[in-house]
Design a protein around this motif. Sequence first.
Motif, PDB file in Angstrom:
ATOM      1  N   ILE A 175      -5.703  -6.589  -2.189  1.00 51.59           N
ATOM      2  CA  ILE A 175      -4.876  -6.334  -3.365  1.00 51.59           C
ATOM      3  C   ILE A 175      -4.567  -7.695  -3.967  1.00 51.59           C
ATOM      4  O   ILE A 175      -3.962  -8.542  -3.315  1.00 51.59           O
ATOM      5  CB  ILE A 175      -3.583  -5.586  -2.981  1.00 51.59           C
ATOM      6  CG1 ILE A 175      -3.940  -4.217  -2.381  1.00 51.59           C
ATOM      7  CG2 ILE A 175      -2.664  -5.440  -4.191  1.00 51.59           C
ATOM      8  CD1 ILE A 175      -2.776  -3.507  -1.737  1.00 51.59           C
ATOM      9  N   GLU A 234      -3.138   5.837   1.090  1.00 50.11           N
ATOM     10  CA  GLU A 234      -3.180   4.435   1.525  1.00 50.11           C
ATOM     11  C   GLU A 234      -4.544   4.065   2.073  1.00 50.11           C
ATOM     12  O   GLU A 234      -5.022   2.956   1.860  1.00 50.11           O
ATOM     13  CB  GLU A 234      -2.120   4.176   2.599  1.00 50.11           C
ATOM     14  CG  GLU A 234      -0.716   4.138   2.081  1.00 50.11           C
ATOM     15  CD  GLU A 234       0.290   3.790   3.166  1.00 50.11           C
ATOM     16  OE1 GLU A 234       0.024   2.842   3.940  1.00 50.11           O
ATOM     17  OE2 GLU A 234       1.334   4.456   3.234  1.00 50.11           O
ATOM     18  N   VAL A 243      -9.659   1.406  -5.567  1.00 50.35           N
ATOM     19  CA  VAL A 243      -9.330   2.576  -4.760  1.00 50.35           C
ATOM     20  C   VAL A 243     -10.557   3.477  -4.758  1.00 50.35           C
ATOM     21  O   VAL A 243     -11.185   3.702  -5.793  1.00 50.35           O
ATOM     22  CB  VAL A 243      -8.060   3.301  -5.282  1.00 50.35           C
ATOM     23  CG1 VAL A 243      -8.252   3.853  -6.668  1.00 50.35           C
ATOM     24  CG2 VAL A 243      -7.628   4.391  -4.330  1.00 50.35           C
ATOM     25  N   SER A 259       0.424   3.820  -3.078  1.00 50.95           N
ATOM     26  CA  SER A 259      -0.058   5.178  -2.824  1.00 50.95           C
ATOM     27  C   SER A 259       0.803   6.212  -3.551  1.00 50.95           C
ATOM     28  O   SER A 259       0.285   7.211  -4.055  1.00 50.95           O
ATOM     29  CB  SER A 259      -0.109   5.465  -1.320  1.00 50.95           C
ATOM     30  OG  SER A 259       1.194   5.447  -0.761  1.00 50.95           O
ATOM     31  N   ARG A 312       0.821  -1.208   0.000  1.00 44.16           N
ATOM     32  CA  ARG A 312       0.000   0.000   0.000  1.00 44.16           C
ATOM     33  C   ARG A 312       0.859   1.265   0.000  1.00 44.16           C
ATOM     34  O   ARG A 312       0.520   2.243  -0.654  1.00 44.16           O
ATOM     35  CB  ARG A 312      -0.956   0.002   1.188  1.00 44.16           C
ATOM     36  CG  ARG A 312      -2.054  -1.029   1.044  1.00 44.16           C
ATOM     37  CD  ARG A 312      -2.944  -1.111   2.282  1.00 44.16           C
ATOM     38  NE  ARG A 312      -3.804  -2.262   2.192  1.00 44.16           N
ATOM     39  CZ  ARG A 312      -5.030  -2.237   1.672  1.00 44.16           C
ATOM     40  NH1 ARG A 312      -5.527  -1.126   1.221  1.00 44.16           N
ATOM     41  NH2 ARG A 312      -5.752  -3.334   1.616  1.00 44.16           N
ATOM     42  N   ILE A 347      -7.195   2.918  -0.556  1.00 45.33           N
ATOM     43  CA  ILE A 347      -7.056   1.620  -1.223  1.00 45.33           C
ATOM     44  C   ILE A 347      -8.000   0.661  -0.524  1.00 45.33           C
ATOM     45  O   ILE A 347      -7.902   0.443   0.676  1.00 45.33           O
ATOM     46  CB  ILE A 347      -5.597   1.133  -1.198  1.00 45.33           C
ATOM     47  CG1 ILE A 347      -4.711   2.107  -1.986  1.00 45.33           C
ATOM     48  CG2 ILE A 347      -5.497  -0.294  -1.762  1.00 45.33           C
ATOM     49  CD1 ILE A 347      -3.230   1.828  -1.883  1.00 45.33           C
TER      50      ILE A 347
END
Length: 165
Positions: A60, A53, A106, A34, A30, A56
């Motif tokens: 992931i 961050e 995101v 970012s 992250r 998000i």
Amino acid sequence: MDTDLKNLLASLGDESTQYDTIAKQILSRRSVLSHILAATVDEFKDIPPAEIEGYIDGEIHIGNVPVEPGLTNKAQTENGDRIVGLNTIHEEQFEGIAVFDIIFYVRIKDELSKIIINVEAQKDEPSGYDILNRAIFYVSRLVSSQKERDFPGKHYNDLQRVYSI
């Protein structure tokens, strides 16, 4: 810099290390994502990476979502409800499948909508095809795979934006 990231970077000197795997592990953090978002997505240009961050959203996915039509989404039933999410890959020996390197959602600051982000790590420029054609194909797959996962039926106005970086 955290210890895991330091160890990953230190392992880059080992020639037996798989660069692709390490690149994905580094890029999928992250804290790294970012910075990528701050540099590439207009909505995040004036936001400090540490704040990004928090936007998000969820998991992931790293190298486990197939690109091929019909394989990108996973349908399952939970408590009687049909749930469609990003697939986790099941690969058979001798049957290679192209997968997205890194995919995540995101949230956009002060909005309810999300953007689907695909990050593709490339060690070298491909010689057998134009990289832009691959990017167009990957983005198209991420757009078309949203049906039933991100919007039901024919609610095409609910399509999420997609970035491939």
